[in-house]
Structure formats: C-alpha cells, structure tokens
Design a protein around this motif. Structure first.
Motif, PDB file in Angstrom:
ATOM      1  N   GLN A 106       0.837  -1.201   0.000  1.00 13.54           N
ATOM      2  CA  GLN A 106       0.000   0.000   0.000  1.00 13.54           C
ATOM      3  C   GLN A 106       0.872   1.251   0.000  1.00 13.54           C
ATOM      4  OE1 GLN A 106      -2.885  -0.170   3.174  1.00 13.54           O
ATOM      5  NE2 GLN A 106      -4.033  -1.804   2.193  1.00 13.54           N
ATOM      6  N   ASP A 109       2.354   1.475  -3.469  1.00 13.01           N
ATOM      7  CA  ASP A 109       1.360   1.968  -4.431  1.00 13.01           C
ATOM      8  C   ASP A 109       1.121   3.471  -4.292  1.00 13.01           C
ATOM      9  OD1 ASP A 109       1.027  -0.544  -5.582  1.00 13.01           O
ATOM     10  OD2 ASP A 109      -0.702  -1.049  -4.325  1.00 13.01           O
ATOM     11  N   LEU A 110       1.161   3.981  -3.073  1.00 10.34           N
ATOM     12  CA  LEU A 110       0.998   5.418  -2.848  1.00 10.34           C
ATOM     13  C   LEU A 110       2.133   6.187  -3.535  1.00 10.34           C
ATOM     14  CD1 LEU A 110      -0.474   7.773  -1.417  1.00 10.34           C
ATOM     15  CD2 LEU A 110       1.059   7.373   0.520  1.00 10.34           C
ATOM     16  N   ARG A 113       1.705   5.905  -7.399  1.00  8.24           N
ATOM     17  CA  ARG A 113       0.668   6.780  -7.950  1.00  8.24           C
ATOM     18  C   ARG A 113       1.136   8.226  -8.071  1.00  8.24           C
ATOM     19  NH1 ARG A 113      -2.630   3.710  -4.681  1.00  8.24           N
ATOM     20  NH2 ARG A 113      -2.647   5.280  -3.045  1.00  8.24           N
ATOM     21  N   ASN A 114       2.053   8.620  -7.207  1.00 10.04           N
ATOM     22  CA  ASN A 114       2.503  10.010  -7.160  1.00 10.04           C
ATOM     23  C   ASN A 114       3.915  10.207  -7.712  1.00 10.04           C
ATOM     24  OD1 ASN A 114       0.242  11.413  -5.721  1.00 10.04           O
ATOM     25  ND2 ASN A 114       0.636   9.703  -4.347  1.00 10.04           N
TER      26      ASN A 114
END
Length: 137
Positions: A106, A109-110, A113-114
C-alpha cells in the motif's frame, strides 16, 4: 550480455519514470558485487518477461526483481530484496519484512501513484560501464 545470468538479478523498471530511473542509478552506484542487470518494462525483454507470466503489459507502475530460472519479487518485496542483496547497512531494511506484503505494498502503491509528481524529469544517462548492465533486447 546474456552469457552469464545465473548469479544475476534483473530489475525491471518503468523506463519513462524519473523516480524509477533515480533508483536504478542508486542501485548501480551501490552494486559493488555486480549482482544486478536492468531492463525497462517497455523493452522487448521486459514485455516478454511480463507476458510469459501473465502480468500487465501496458501499465508500468510495478517494480519486479527476477532471478532467471528461479523466482521474482514484486513491488515492496522487490525493494526489500534489492536492499538485502546489496548487503551492508542496506540489509537492515530486511526488518521491513515483518510487515505483511499487502501493507507494505500500500505504501509502495501510494508512491507509485505520485511518482510523476515526485520525479525530477532529468534523463539518466548511464556511463559506458553502467550500460553493460542494461538488457536492451
């Protein structure tokens, strides 16, 4: 290049991502034991790796670490394994394995995404010796 992969680990990364290229450069500078090779996920070699395993071939937000003929790691587990292989002080990151992959992924993935917002969009240009570690095929 393909002559002796038995003791190598191949890092598959998004070749168009500044953050990914930063980390490739970071690994290259610390790979004193010549354990890593690199291939972009967009390359023919990267696409073959993905398709042979039924993995996504159009979205390049995942880092893979593969030991040919054996296993591969994904996302946060790939990051932790790279640090472990580098050894030395980086082995301390193995403590991150106490967290279940779904939790550490998680966080991965954060960042993923950024990553385009975080990236310094300068291109990484490997030197002559570093180029030998990239799989172009």
């Amino acid at each position: 290049m393909q002559e002796n992969w038995e003791n190598k680990h191949i890092v598959f990364f998004d070749g168009e991502c500044g953050v990914c290229n930063f980390w490739v450069q970071w690994i290259l500078e610390r790979d004193k034991n010549d354990r890593f090779l690199f291939a972009s996920l967009q390359s023919d070699f990267g696409q073959k790796f993905l398709s042979e395993r039924g993995l996504e071939t159009k979205v390049f937000n995942t880092l893979y670490l593969w030991r040919p003929g054996q296993y591969y790691y994904v996302k946060s587990r790939a990051v932790l394994q790279i640090a472990n292989i580098l050894g030395g002080v980086y082995k301390l990151s193995a403590a991150g394995k106490i967290f279940p992959a779904f939790l550490s992924d998680q966080v991965y993935d954060l960042v993923s995404r950024n990553r385009m917002k975080l990236a310094n969009q300068k291109c990484f240009l490997p030197d002559r010796e570093q180029k030998k570690k990239f799989i172009e095929v």
